[in-house]
Design an enzyme around this catalytic site. Structure first.
Site, PDB file in Angstrom:
ATOM      1  N   HIS A  89      29.303 -12.045  -0.540  1.00 31.50           N
ATOM      2  CA  HIS A  89      29.583 -10.687  -0.081  1.00 31.50           C
ATOM      3  C   HIS A  89      30.936 -10.610   0.641  1.00 31.50           C
ATOM      4  CE1 HIS A  89      25.244 -10.915  -0.701  1.00 31.50           C
ATOM      5  NE2 HIS A  89      25.233  -9.616  -0.832  1.00 31.50           N
TER       6      HIS A  89
ATOM      7  N   GLU B  53       4.547  -3.265  16.418  1.00 31.42           N
ATOM      8  CA  GLU B  53       3.996  -4.500  15.855  1.00 31.42           C
ATOM      9  C   GLU B  53       5.115  -5.366  15.260  1.00 31.42           C
ATOM     10  OE1 GLU B  53       2.935  -1.469  14.912  1.00 31.42           O
ATOM     11  OE2 GLU B  53       0.933  -1.299  15.786  1.00 31.42           O
TER      12      GLU B  53
ATOM     13  N   HIS C 107      -8.705   1.117   9.549  1.00 31.23           N
ATOM     14  CA  HIS C 107      -8.674   0.129  10.626  1.00 31.23           C
ATOM     15  C   HIS C 107      -9.443  -1.147  10.292  1.00 31.23           C
ATOM     16  CE1 HIS C 107      -6.831   3.339  12.790  1.00 31.23           C
ATOM     17  NE2 HIS C 107      -6.843   2.713  13.944  1.00 31.23           N
TER      18      HIS C 107
END
Lengths: 656, 656
Positions: free
Chosen positions: A26, A397, A459
């Site tokens: 790159h 999370e 859940h």
């Protein structure tokens, strides 16, 4: 100034040469970021190229990991153990210069980056560790953490979670340099965002700075100086031109493909650089060595003196060492008959371990009261209390997981994080980086099955355990009894180069009589919990709360003169790695009447059960209802297991 | 005003009664959000309770899905088919009132929410669909999309990705209501963020509004009125008190556990509400019916008239219908000998399909030029060109996935999204919601193995395919030839209630002679690609580019008088669902010399290979190097496969 200009050209061209030689890489970011990396490295970054793991070095995370060639160029020129030959091996098999930076592979690389955004999260984790350890050990741990991020990093949601956490916790030694070039892989970023990034980072509580000309190293220098001194985490937007000097500068065409000969020649003309590939004049190397290496080596030497004189030395060495040995006798174990939530047993184990392992810290993604992972009297980590052992990660999370990785990369601390098992999905990409980087972080995932009950299908984990088992170099444990939970926690804390995922129940898990010690989990992964009391008809295998279920089914079958063996298999992968003799002693190869019982995807069991056995699992989504009703609805009762065993025996009888 | 106050009390208490009766649920959000939901529902929301699927209804997404009881209370009172008995069955098995809102289960629920943040993403997707369809069909599709979000939603990284996308694309009919109560599960949010959310959303290009008193329905009303009229997406911060009126109001203690009798009585006193549980005076129901239902029904009736008169009616009905039937004869198929990148073949198939399916839209997470998923001449979706078929999702993998779900939930469009296979990790939680909601969205994951090469381990998928296979109700396909790719694309577009994940290679995939048509993939999932030319010694199975490898190995073995069968198994789950006769015809049960060849985790193959066969897979992370060198290093060559087959035969011979 002329020296700097010349050095920056060398930094650029060495990276470009590596890309051209590899015919892969790159160039765009190399040409836009070189001046800021150069300014950072020569005027601020405190690192010792001869001792790349020095614990009080400044940390540098190139979150935009596709700029690896530039990072390697910097490491070579600055005197790290990255040779010209290594640069010539860029992106080649077995080299220490892989396509994206990999921690543990290249001296001077502080984190594995490439999956965008996570580098920023790991830098935040490093700054957390630094903040805590500086409070504990003073100026022996007073370094900065620098992250270089691109537009791609900032588009990722993880940038929000990480920055929000850095803001509230006032990680003032974190400095983020933003390569603002307004181009990403598919085109101008104006196609995909118009976010005012300085405004956004200000909203989190960062001090923000702008450098309008990414080639103005004095302006970059001044901004970094201010950023380091600022009382808050700092965000410096540096406006650059992607692929500057190459024919397609300022466009996505220069992002991800090597420059062709013509383009290379244009660039060389623009930079007035006409040396052979990989040729670097000795005075340039000398200049880098002086500006980066000598400065860093001197700082390191001064630090070593203070370190030697410090009364904290032994503690620091212990905490930065990787060997935690737990005194097992001081851990509470549980008597037969004990019945308590897996998460509650986990809480006891964690707290027993925390007493022995003072550098054990961790927290939850806003579910500590449900996952029961608080260290009692450990205090809460915050801007005002960096010594707090309980980290309120927030509903982040993914952020939590990247921060855990960063803390582990920093060293000096052992870290855990918890949430509901189903939300491990949010963290998958970072759990992978825990495993890839061999970081022994600890994930505690509670509410580990449909037994979650009323909260319903959103859940209730189904496929999470199997999915995690597919990740290489990851311990995945679903303990089947209170004492297995203790063993699993001990194993997780003692792990050196593998992260651990532990599944714990909300509902009661029961300690039942066993023919073997639960501590076998640590050594063997699986073992016979209860031998057959007569001629073996079938082998039952289970994890988690289903172990008790199979033990009850075994009894019921026994009453019907059907003798079965129950195998506890909390860590499948470890069991599969055991020698054939041990495995044969548990699961004789010719005994194909095998029944696995687990409230989750059957995918992970076929390698043990085979084509002739039966997997009592769940391959649909869960349901909302009272826990016991849901469990019954999914046929996880003693009667159901007994019936399935008898079905299998009948079927196999017929087959012969 | 008195009427409103009374109605709000009823809205609150009915939800609280449901929670108390279930002895499970979240009272905190019920009491803080009721006034804003009431204001929205009675003064703005245009829905027809007697026709909950009316395609031009306003969409309402309760992103904070733990507020389900409040949503159900609203649906009941407003006249949707949610009865008092349904409320009494809240969180009970088999009810239409599950613990978190589930699309398809409850009339009036527009999205499955609960996993935080994703509701906002889905609302953004709905607003994308609305914007496009309004451009296409005018005022027949002029509705608004409302999302109610909490602190937890905004902590999630997905909130950044979704909002950033909404900002650049100027989704002006999106209105986000933020229940700003400064409390989350573990305590005050001051522990986990200090973000100025209005400043953050302004940074994305939202118009932002503040309502300081969450009980002031006129202020809420005024803000929503302004938000609807604003030329940009709108964000309204509404400051509330969690659990207002209950004893622990304003704290996390009132978040997630039912109120006990004493607390309930305090709340009832504070609200001056003294009726039996679930008792609602008739005049209150009448008032809701008038304010929500009658208004909505009238709007719907007026719309139907315009719809009937519209020349677009047939097209709209077609696009909102779920049955796409593809004319197979118009799809390009590939001759034996064709060799091209899987992604390139995919590009051809996509474009052929796009010609037949005018409402097929999609894009990439800033990798369209690599994943090759552009619809040629389809234009680029943007604020100025909502008809553009190519959506530049930005480096927002997770955001892309939630937006895809929202587009599918809205209806009227068929959507795909693409990125590299390894980055499916970032989207896992949303792919799960695609499957759980039965949304036939299409995921194209290219660069599907270690053959990625130089980019290295961070970019090489290993466990992704197996992990995705563990998700229920998800088609996971890794086509083994160009024509299988065409079939897989056709299958994906025709799917009605299952999302599809397709793995495609970057490197060449080859069309080799086959004993069966690749279109068998659609019907059977797996089939015999090449029968044994003599006495069957072993069965080789493969997917993706490895199919050609096994076919070559078959030939080589044949030359050594070892006759094998090659099975193409692009969609394992579908194959396993076939009747036993078909499966037996492909994989005879007594033939246990089975060898699977796939450059990925072995986890997903054991259920087909069994204990006696051999899985040639990869259970470690990848490596950076030239593609062919990496492939060879991992032993995926004809010679390696031949050797493994012979090893297995030798071993099985010995065993007998």
């Amino acid at each position: 100034m002329e020296e700097d200009t010349r050095n920056i050209k060398a930094l650029k061209m060495l990276a470009i040469d590596a890309i051209s030689n590899a015919n892969s890489g790159h160039p765009g970011i190399v040409l836009s970021v070189a001046p800021m990396l150069y300014t950072l490295a020569t005027r601020h970054l405190v690192v010792d190229p001869t001792s790349p793991k020095w614990i009080n070095r400044d940390r540098l995370v190139l979150s935009a990991g596709h700029g690896s060639a530039l990072l390697y160029s910097h490491l070579h020129l600055s005197g790290f153990d990255v040779s010209i030959n290594d640069l010539k091996s860029f992106r080649k098999m077995g080299s220490r210069t892989p396509g994206h930076p990999e921690f543990g592979v290249t001296p001077g690389v502080d984190a594995t980056t490439g999956p965008l955004g996570q580098g920023l999260g790991m830098a935040v984790g490093m700054a957390v560790a630094q903040k805590r350890l500086e409070k504990q050990f003073g100026k022996l741990m007073d370094h900065n953490t620098f992250a270089i991020v691109g537009d791609g990093d900032l588009m990722e949601g993880i940038s929000h979670e990480a920055a929000e956490f850095a803001g509230i916790n006032n990680l003032n030694k974190l400095v983020v340099l933003y390569d603002s070039n307004e181009v990403s892989l598919d085109g101008p970023t104006s196609r995909s965002f118009k976010t005012n990034e300085r405004q956004r980072f200000a909203s989190y509580g960062f001090d923000t700075f702008l450098v309008e000309d990414g080639d103005d190293i004095d302006a970059i220098d001044a901004a970094i100086t201010k950023a380091k001194a600022s009382p808050n985490p700092a965000f410096i937007e540096i406006q650059t031109i992607i692929g500057e000097g190459a024919p397609n500068e300022g466009t996505n065409k220069v992002h991800g493909a090597p420059l062709n000969d013509e383009a290379l020649s244009v660039l060389e003309d623009n930079l007035d650089w006409h040396l052979a590939p990989f040729e670097i004049p000795a005075e340039i190397e000398a200049s880098f060595h002086e500006k980066v290496g000598d400065r860093g080596i001197a700082a390191h030497q001064a630090w070593e003196k203070e370190f030697d004189a410090s009364s904290d030395k032994a503690e620091i060495l212990r905490d930065f060492g990787s060997n935690v040995k737990v005194d097992e006798s001081k851990l509470e174990t549980f008597k037969v008959g004990t019945a308590a939530g897996g998460r509650n047993i986990g809480h006891t184990a964690l707290n027993d371990l925390a007493k022995q392992v003072p550098n054990l810290i961790g927290g939850a993604a806003d579910l500590a009261s449900s996952t029961k992972t608080e260290i009692t009297d450990g205090g809460t980590f915050s801007a005002d209390n960096p010594l707090g052992k309980n980290i309120p990660f927030g509903v982040h999370e993914f952020g939590m997981s990247t921060i855990m990785n960063g803390i582990a990369l920093h060293g000096g601390l052992k870290v855990f994080g918890s949430t509901f098992a189903v939300f491990s999905d949010y963290m998958k990409a970072a759990i992978r980086l825990s495993a890839l980087q061999k970081l022994p972080v600890i994930y505690i995932f509670t509410h580990d099955s449909i037994a979650v009950g009323q909260d319903g299908s959103t859940h209730q984990p189904i496929e999470q355990l199997a999915g995690l088992q597919s990740i290489p170099n990851l311990n995945v444990v679903r303990p089947g009894s209170p004492n297995e939970i203790v063993s699993a926690w001990k194993m997780a804390v003692e792990s050196v180069d593998r992260p651990t995922v532990m599944f714990l129940s909300r509902q009661d898990i029961v300690e039942l009589p066993s023919d073997n010690s639960a501590t076998l989990l640590e050594k063997r992964g699986g073992y016979v919990a209860s031998f057959e009391k007569g001629k073996l008809s079938a082998i039952l295998m289970a994890t988690g709360t289903e172990l008790a279920l199979t033990l009850e089914a075994q009894k019921e079958l026994e009453a019907q003169n059907i003798f079965t063996r129950v195998v506890s298999m909390p860590d499948q992968a470890k069991f599969m790695q055991q020698d054939v003799l041990y495995r044969e002693s548990v699961l004789p190869n010719n005994q194909r009447r095998r029944i696995a019982v687990e409230m989750g995807s059957s995918l992970g069991w076929a390698n043990i059960v085979g084509l002739d056995g039966k997997i009592i699992g769940i391959d649909s989504f869960g349901k909302s209802g009272a826990s016991d009703v849901v469990i019954e609805n999914f046929d996880f009762t003693v009667d159901d297991v007994v019936a399935e065993v008898k079905n299998l025996l009948f079927k196999m009888e017929k087959v012969g």
